[in-house]
Motif scaffolding. Structure first.
Motif, PDB file in Angstrom:
ATOM      1  N   ASP A   1       0.831  -1.206   0.000  1.00  0.00           N
ATOM      2  CA  ASP A   1       0.000   0.000   0.000  1.00  0.00           C
ATOM      3  C   ASP A   1       0.866   1.257   0.000  1.00  0.00           C
ATOM      4  N   ALA A   2       1.937   1.237   0.802  1.00  0.00           N
ATOM      5  CA  ALA A   2       2.836   2.392   0.849  1.00  0.00           C
ATOM      6  C   ALA A   2       3.540   2.577  -0.489  1.00  0.00           C
ATOM      7  N   MET A   3       3.905   1.471  -1.122  1.00  0.00           N
ATOM      8  CA  MET A   3       4.521   1.537  -2.446  1.00  0.00           C
ATOM      9  C   MET A   3       3.578   2.212  -3.434  1.00  0.00           C
ATOM     10  N   GLN A   4       2.323   1.795  -3.390  1.00  0.00           N
ATOM     11  CA  GLN A   4       1.313   2.372  -4.279  1.00  0.00           C
ATOM     12  C   GLN A   4       1.175   3.870  -4.045  1.00  0.00           C
ATOM     13  N   THR A   5       1.051   4.242  -2.791  1.00  0.00           N
ATOM     14  CA  THR A   5       0.846   5.655  -2.460  1.00  0.00           C
ATOM     15  C   THR A   5       2.030   6.505  -2.891  1.00  0.00           C
ATOM     16  N   GLN A   6       3.236   6.026  -2.606  1.00  0.00           N
ATOM     17  CA  GLN A   6       4.428   6.800  -2.950  1.00  0.00           C
ATOM     18  C   GLN A   6       4.601   6.942  -4.460  1.00  0.00           C
ATOM     19  N   ALA A   7       4.395   5.851  -5.197  1.00  0.00           N
ATOM     20  CA  ALA A   7       4.549   5.910  -6.653  1.00  0.00           C
ATOM     21  C   ALA A   7       3.493   6.814  -7.278  1.00  0.00           C
ATOM     22  N   THR A   8       2.261   6.682  -6.799  1.00  0.00           N
ATOM     23  CA  THR A   8       1.175   7.486  -7.350  1.00  0.00           C
ATOM     24  C   THR A   8       1.378   8.967  -7.056  1.00  0.00           C
ATOM     25  N   SER A   9       1.756   9.273  -5.825  1.00  0.00           N
ATOM     26  CA  SER A   9       1.964  10.670  -5.443  1.00  0.00           C
ATOM     27  C   SER A   9       3.110  11.291  -6.236  1.00  0.00           C
ATOM     28  N   ALA A  10       4.186  10.519  -6.402  1.00  0.00           N
ATOM     29  CA  ALA A  10       5.341  11.033  -7.140  1.00  0.00           C
ATOM     30  C   ALA A  10       4.985  11.302  -8.596  1.00  0.00           C
ATOM     31  N   LEU A  11       4.250  10.382  -9.204  1.00  0.00           N
ATOM     32  CA  LEU A  11       3.874  10.571 -10.603  1.00  0.00           C
ATOM     33  C   LEU A  11       2.905  11.735 -10.763  1.00  0.00           C
ATOM     34  N   THR A  12       1.930  11.824  -9.879  1.00  0.00           N
ATOM     35  CA  THR A  12       0.965  12.921  -9.957  1.00  0.00           C
ATOM     36  C   THR A  12       1.671  14.267  -9.842  1.00  0.00           C
ATOM     37  N   ALA A  13       2.612  14.373  -8.896  1.00  0.00           N
ATOM     38  CA  ALA A  13       3.357  15.626  -8.728  1.00  0.00           C
ATOM     39  C   ALA A  13       4.156  15.950  -9.986  1.00  0.00           C
ATOM     40  N   ALA A  14       4.749  14.928 -10.588  1.00  0.00           N
ATOM     41  CA  ALA A  14       5.534  15.150 -11.807  1.00  0.00           C
ATOM     42  C   ALA A  14       4.639  15.577 -12.965  1.00  0.00           C
ATOM     43  N   MET A  15       3.480  14.939 -13.091  1.00  0.00           N
ATOM     44  CA  MET A  15       2.541  15.272 -14.159  1.00  0.00           C
ATOM     45  C   MET A  15       2.042  16.708 -14.033  1.00  0.00           C
ATOM     46  N   GLN A  16       1.841  17.138 -12.803  1.00  0.00           N
ATOM     47  CA  GLN A  16       1.350  18.488 -12.563  1.00  0.00           C
ATOM     48  C   GLN A  16       2.494  19.494 -12.497  1.00  0.00           C
ATOM     49  N   GLY A  17       3.722  18.981 -12.563  1.00  0.00           N
ATOM     50  CA  GLY A  17       4.904  19.834 -12.560  1.00  0.00           C
ATOM     51  C   GLY A  17       5.465  19.995 -13.957  1.00  0.00           C
ATOM     52  N   ASN A  18       6.747  19.618 -14.121  1.00  0.00           N
ATOM     53  CA  ASN A  18       7.407  19.861 -15.404  1.00  0.00           C
ATOM     54  C   ASN A  18       7.822  18.568 -16.098  1.00  0.00           C
ATOM     55  N   LEU A  19       7.109  17.486 -15.853  1.00  0.00           N
ATOM     56  CA  LEU A  19       7.469  16.210 -16.465  1.00  0.00           C
ATOM     57  C   LEU A  19       7.484  16.295 -17.986  1.00  0.00           C
ATOM     58  N   TYR A  20       6.509  17.003 -18.553  1.00  0.00           N
ATOM     59  CA  TYR A  20       6.357  17.025 -20.006  1.00  0.00           C
ATOM     60  C   TYR A  20       7.198  18.093 -20.696  1.00  0.00           C
ATOM     61  N   GLY A  21       7.708  19.060 -19.948  1.00  0.00           N
ATOM     62  CA  GLY A  21       8.520  20.110 -20.549  1.00  0.00           C
ATOM     63  C   GLY A  21       7.785  20.826 -21.667  1.00  0.00           C
ATOM     64  N   VAL A  22       8.425  20.934 -22.837  1.00  0.00           N
ATOM     65  CA  VAL A  22       7.823  21.652 -23.968  1.00  0.00           C
ATOM     66  C   VAL A  22       6.621  20.919 -24.541  1.00  0.00           C
ATOM     67  N   LEU A  23       6.408  19.683 -24.120  1.00  0.00           N
ATOM     68  CA  LEU A  23       5.276  18.902 -24.622  1.00  0.00           C
ATOM     69  C   LEU A  23       4.084  18.921 -23.666  1.00  0.00           C
ATOM     70  N   ALA A  24       4.125  19.799 -22.680  1.00  0.00           N
ATOM     71  CA  ALA A  24       2.991  19.908 -21.757  1.00  0.00           C
ATOM     72  C   ALA A  24       1.728  20.227 -22.542  1.00  0.00           C
TER      73      ALA A  24
END
Length: 245
Positions: A66-89
């Motif tokens: 469960d902790a693995m799920q939460t950490q991976a999901t939170s990290a990805l969500t933060a990246a998606m809402q941050g600068n993960l996509y760069g110029v392709l946002a």
């Protein structure tokens, strides 16, 4: 993308909340203008692969699945809402731009069923699951997204079946899940890279001096090149429309 839902102990593909709906609405994604969407999916998958590989390299795992799920999901969500996509946002006007990672497809590990499933959202509750076939996935998603999802899940299915056949008692441990996910992300990323490289060449990408990376996966255009390819196609389309008016 990937997630592990609590009820079924399943390794599951993650997607933007509206990502799969968009794919269903447009079953073909073999146009040059689809390159940014495919590339964003690749960036998400590579982000998660790196996340799981970091846990492996550090030999420092979350305390529970469960902790693995939460950490991976939170990290990805933060990246998606941050600068993960760069110029392709995606444009701010696009639905799901600020979305969060959510489950779409997965593999049930608990009990050794090793079954392919689809996640069904339930308002205000955790998603439920139902069996799904590869054919149904191909009907729901455009080809590149369907094929990488199937490759990802088949990696889990094969690992699950082999583990239970061998009597591997670690099959439901955090370490086993993390290692299985890292391999599955890698397999899916390779399929996505193949599709992006092939489509980019059709869209007049000049290519690279190296066809493959050191890990033998396909070299793809840079994000900046994807932007240029897409703009060139739009410009040619506008010129053709003007010429026929």
């Amino acid at each position: 993308m990937k997630l592990l839902p609590r009820p079924s102990r399943a390794l599951a593909a993650l997607a933007l909340a509206l990502g799969c709906a968009a794919a269903q609405a447009a079953p073909d994604c073999d146009r040059c203008q689809d390159l940014p969407r495919l590339y964003r999916e690749m960036l998400e998958q590579e982000f998660l692969r790196a996340k799981f590989q970091t846990w492996i390299s550090q030999a420092y795992y979350p305390l529970s699945i469960d902790a693995m799920q939460t950490q991976a999901t939170s990290a990805l969500t933060a990246a998606m809402q941050g600068n993960l996509y760069g110029v392709l946002a995606p444009p701010a006007s696009d639905a799901g731009t600020a979305g969060a990672a959510a489950p779409s497809f997965g593999t049930v590990i608990s009990g050794g069923s090793c079954q392919l499933v689809e996640y069904v959202p339930r308002p205000g509750q955790s998603p439920t699951t139902r069996p799904v076939t590869e054919q149904q996935i191909r009907q729901k998603l455009c080809k590149p997204l369907a094929e990488f999802t199937i490759e990802h899940e088949n990696t889990h299915i094969k690992a699950c079946a082999a583990a239970y056949k061998a009597g591997d008692k670690s099959v439901e441990s955090v370490e086993w899940f993390v290692q299985s996910d890292a391999k599955a992300y890698d397999a899916g990323v390779r399929v996505l890279r193949d599709a992006i490289a092939a489509l980019a060449r059709k869209c007049q990408w000049a290519g690279s001096t190296n066809v493959r990376k050191p890990d033998n996966s396909m070299v793809v255009p840079t994000p900046e090149e994807i932007v240029t390819l897409t703009k060139n196609v739009k410009a040619k389309g506008s010129a053709m429309r003007r010429a026929t008016q």
